[in-house]
Design an enzyme around this catalytic site. Sequence first.
Site, PDB file in Angstrom:
ATOM      1  N   ALA A 100       0.524  -1.321   0.039  1.00  0.00           N
ATOM      2  CA  ALA A 100      -0.059  -0.274   0.001  1.00  0.00           C
ATOM      3  C   ALA A 100       0.824   1.241   0.123  1.00  0.00           C
ATOM      4  CB  ALA A 100      -1.530   0.094   0.982  1.00  0.00           C
ATOM      5  N   ASP A 101       0.407   2.400  -0.308  1.00  0.00           N
ATOM      6  CA  ASP A 101       0.320   3.543   0.091  1.00  0.00           C
ATOM      7  C   ASP A 101      -0.184   4.957  -0.293  1.00  0.00           C
ATOM      8  OD1 ASP A 101       3.651   4.773  -0.546  1.00  0.00           O
ATOM      9  OD2 ASP A 101       2.192   6.206  -1.713  1.00  0.00           O
ATOM     10  N   GLN A 102       0.269   6.023  -0.334  1.00  0.00           N
ATOM     11  CA  GLN A 102      -0.621   6.733   0.277  1.00  0.00           C
ATOM     12  C   GLN A 102      -0.111   8.371  -0.352  1.00  0.00           C
ATOM     13  OE1 GLN A 102      -1.936   8.902   3.809  1.00  0.00           O
ATOM     14  NE2 GLN A 102      -3.891   7.859   3.667  1.00  0.00           N
TER      15      GLN A 102
END
Length: 213
Positions: free
Chosen positions: A83-85
């Site tokens: 995941a990344d934001q």
Amino acid sequence: MSASPFWLGSEPLVLASGSAARRLLLESCGIPLEIIRPRVDEKAIAATLLENRANPAEIAIALAHAKAEAVARLQPARLVLAADQTLDLEGSLFMKPVDRGAAQAQIMRLRGKAHHLHSASALRRGETVLWAGISSATLLMRAFDDTFLDHYLDAMGSRVTETVGGYEIEGLGPHLFSEIVGDHATILGLPLFGVLHALREAGVLAGAKETEA
């Protein structure tokens, strides 16, 4: 591996993220995890994508894919979730501030304005991408004064460098905002409902069959 009535996999899910918030979200849903931090140069990847005019949402997806691929090379037989934001202010990308001064400058740009958080994730086994998705939230930051900002930075200490935007919505972050539109998991960095659906489709999470209303 601890027993869970929801997890059907023979091994824990590999989480390619060092985020404590993401770990807690998944474990709270009864998903056993093995943590492997991905070794990718996020800033270099983002810089290349920005040169190619990618927007912050596209960069979040690309980084999630890069992290999933890096860990899948190490564990090709395992199910890997990454995941990344990214933080998006009127199309401009924000990364994690490197120190207090950078955090202060970022928050001064954000205050009094609405920005978006894009949380992306990718599910992979070996060379096969099983799913990728993104969800977004909109946050309106209050137009507080410099004195309040100094008090906030003092209270946060080194934690201001651990998240994009320099705030933790699960901690002192709510003091900065007047309105938030979006689900809590997205703000913490995971498109949780999409992830749960993908895991059900992959056959490792109970409840894949839904009855018609």
